[in-house]
Write a protein that holds these residues in place. Structure first.
Motif, PDB file in Angstrom:
ATOM      1  N   ALA A 255       0.845  -1.209   0.000  1.00 38.47           N
ATOM      2  CA  ALA A 255       0.000   0.000   0.000  1.00 38.47           C
ATOM      3  C   ALA A 255       0.876   1.253   0.000  1.00 38.47           C
ATOM      4  O   ALA A 255       0.595   2.221  -0.718  1.00 38.47           O
ATOM      5  N   ILE A 256       1.956   1.228   0.781  1.00 38.50           N
ATOM      6  CA  ILE A 256       2.857   2.399   0.829  1.00 38.50           C
ATOM      7  C   ILE A 256       3.456   2.647  -0.553  1.00 38.50           C
ATOM      8  O   ILE A 256       3.484   3.778  -1.051  1.00 38.50           O
ATOM      9  N   ARG A 257       3.936   1.559  -1.171  1.00 41.30           N
ATOM     10  CA  ARG A 257       4.515   1.717  -2.521  1.00 41.30           C
ATOM     11  C   ARG A 257       3.489   2.274  -3.488  1.00 41.30           C
ATOM     12  O   ARG A 257       3.778   3.171  -4.275  1.00 41.30           O
ATOM     13  N   SER A 258       2.272   1.714  -3.433  1.00 43.21           N
ATOM     14  CA  SER A 258       1.289   2.153  -4.422  1.00 43.21           C
ATOM     15  C   SER A 258       0.898   3.625  -4.198  1.00 43.21           C
ATOM     16  O   SER A 258       0.668   4.357  -5.150  1.00 43.21           O
ATOM     17  N   VAL A 259       0.878   4.080  -2.946  1.00 41.65           N
ATOM     18  CA  VAL A 259       0.478   5.466  -2.681  1.00 41.65           C
ATOM     19  C   VAL A 259       1.619   6.445  -2.981  1.00 41.65           C
ATOM     20  O   VAL A 259       1.409   7.476  -3.621  1.00 41.65           O
ATOM     21  N   LEU A 260       2.840   6.113  -2.517  1.00 40.43           N
ATOM     22  CA  LEU A 260       3.925   7.105  -2.598  1.00 40.43           C
ATOM     23  C   LEU A 260       4.841   6.938  -3.803  1.00 40.43           C
ATOM     24  O   LEU A 260       5.428   7.919  -4.275  1.00 40.43           O
TER      25      LEU A 260
ATOM     26  N   GLY B  15      14.694  12.748  -2.696  1.00 38.62           N
ATOM     27  CA  GLY B  15      14.986  13.862  -1.793  1.00 38.62           C
ATOM     28  C   GLY B  15      14.102  13.887  -0.558  1.00 38.62           C
ATOM     29  O   GLY B  15      13.883  14.934   0.056  1.00 38.62           O
ATOM     30  N   VAL B  16      13.591  12.707  -0.173  1.00 42.04           N
ATOM     31  CA  VAL B  16      12.684  12.622   0.977  1.00 42.04           C
ATOM     32  C   VAL B  16      13.452  12.134   2.198  1.00 42.04           C
ATOM     33  O   VAL B  16      14.309  11.253   2.113  1.00 42.04           O
ATOM     34  N   ASP B  17      13.110  12.703   3.351  1.00 41.58           N
ATOM     35  CA  ASP B  17      13.691  12.307   4.627  1.00 41.58           C
ATOM     36  C   ASP B  17      12.753  11.259   5.245  1.00 41.58           C
ATOM     37  O   ASP B  17      11.663  11.605   5.689  1.00 41.58           O
ATOM     38  N   TYR B  18      13.149   9.979   5.232  1.00 47.69           N
ATOM     39  CA  TYR B  18      12.266   8.890   5.678  1.00 47.69           C
ATOM     40  C   TYR B  18      12.812   8.231   6.924  1.00 47.69           C
ATOM     41  O   TYR B  18      14.018   7.984   7.030  1.00 47.69           O
ATOM     42  N   TYR B  19      11.947   7.962   7.879  1.00 50.72           N
ATOM     43  CA  TYR B  19      12.322   7.059   8.973  1.00 50.72           C
ATOM     44  C   TYR B  19      11.095   6.272   9.398  1.00 50.72           C
ATOM     45  O   TYR B  19       9.974   6.565   8.984  1.00 50.72           O
TER      46      TYR B  19
ATOM     47  N   ASP C  28      14.258   4.266  -2.095  1.00 49.50           N
ATOM     48  CA  ASP C  28      13.554   4.884  -3.225  1.00 49.50           C
ATOM     49  C   ASP C  28      13.103   6.310  -2.891  1.00 49.50           C
ATOM     50  O   ASP C  28      13.127   7.191  -3.753  1.00 49.50           O
ATOM     51  N   LEU C  29      12.714   6.537  -1.637  1.00 53.60           N
ATOM     52  CA  LEU C  29      12.300   7.898  -1.258  1.00 53.60           C
ATOM     53  C   LEU C  29      13.515   8.818  -1.146  1.00 53.60           C
ATOM     54  O   LEU C  29      13.437  10.006  -1.507  1.00 53.60           O
TER      55      LEU C  29
END
Ligand code: NAP
Length: 296
Positions: free
Chosen positions: A71-76, A112-116, A107-108
């Motif tokens: 779901a996360i992959r499909s949304v973002l 240029g996304v800050d992911y945790y 991938d994020l």
């Protein structure tokens, strides 16, 4: 005022959006299907939308309460929204596999996304009271920066390690939910069917080293076979045991006991109890109508 987009208005996302707004943050709640949004009261701090771009645009943080990694992959990542995430912080709070979290992070980061990640132990009541146990997979710098904000949800967020480490720890915890619940259900079923007083069973169990608080939490539901009004539905436990088994197998760990627990969970789902509380494992362990006839 901090602006937050909360993606996924299921059981946990709804409670999270409500808590953030109650504590003074400006929240845009997004959901794929509009039905869940209809139940949310909108206020001057909480607005709702099914338009992802307009949810994300004003947000400093994008908080994920989506069902799973797919779901996360499909949304973002699968659509065109990725470019609009640059410069924002994405906080992943659902239960996904460590490998999924690491690959989403990679991938994020390329966008240029800050992911945790900050998966949690506890459910709706703990979330609404700000008492979740938060396991954080992040860099020490991200953790220092985000710690105070995370305290919205739990008093003592704990840095577990880099992205993936907290996801793995969360699976270790949820394996215990399945195994402890199954083990208790089996003992309770034998006690009940042998005609032993339930309170006698608990008088021995409670002061012993074998006791876990979850036993008393789920006891009445099991005795009453009342599995409605779930906080954590059985179907998500199946997902989490599958994720645990995959991660454990990859580490050379014998998953036979957890596979047996998984079979119990699957039987509960086959009984139509996938969307009920996971205390429904009792119904799979001790099916109604399977009691032996008593001969005096
Ligand atoms: P839930 O009530 O089943 O909600 C799932 C959410 O994910 C819904 O908003 C659903 O949207 C969305 N979703 C599913 N597939 C999607 C897709 N392909 N694209 C877009 N959206 C999608 O789940 P929950 O109980 O809130 O749990 C959310 C996460 O937190 C799960 O990973 C769960 O394991 C974890 N968690 C839950 C608890 C708990 O006590 N419930 C505790 C700790 C962790 P739709 O309405 O459109 O289907």
């Amino acid at each position: 005022m901090t602006s937050v987009a909360v993606l996924g208005m299921g059981l946990m996302g709804r409670a999270a959006a409500g808590r953030l707004a109650a504590l003074g943050q400006s929240v845009v709640a997004w959901n794929r299907s509009p039905a869940a949004l209809a139940e949310l009261p909108t206020t001057d701090r909480l607005s709702v939308t099914t338009d992802l771009a307009s949810a994300i645009a004003p947000a400093e943080r994008v908080v994920l309460w989506l069902a799973d990694g797919a779901a996360i992959r499909s949304v973002l990542l699968d659509g065109a929204i990725g470019s609009q995430l640059a410069g924002k912080t994405v906080v992943q709070m659902g239960t996904i596999a460590p490998e999924e979290s690491r690959s989403i992070a990679t991938d994020l980061a390329a966008l240029g996304v800050d992911y945790y990640e900050a998966p949690v132990l506890g459910s709706i009541p703990e979330l609404s009271a700000g008492k979740l146990l938060l396991m954080v997979g992040a860099t020490p710098a991200q953790f220092d920066r985000e710690r105070a904000w995370l305290q919205t949800f739990g008093p003592e967020p704990l840095l577990v390690g880099p992205v993936g480490a907290a996801a793995a720890l969360k699976l270790a915890m949820n394996q215990l939910i399945g195994s402890l619940t199954t083990a208790f259900a089996a003992s309770l079923a034998l006690v009940e069917r042998e005609g032993i007083e339930i309170e006698t069973f608990l008088q021995i169990l409670r002061p012993s080293a074998l006791y876990a608080p979850t036993f008393d939490k789920k006891l009445q539901r099991m005795l009453d076979r009342d599995f409605d009004r779930p906080n954590f539905p059985t179907k998500h436990l199946l997902k989490d045991l599958d994720l645990f088994n995959q991660a454990a197998t990859a580490q050379g760990i014998d998953t036979a006991p957890v596979q047996a627990v998984r079979a119990v969970v699957q039987r509960a789902i086959a009984l139509g109890l996938g969307n009920t509380d996971y205390s429904a494992l009792f119904a799979a362990i001790a099916p109604e109508g399977a009691e032996p006839e008593r001969t005096l």
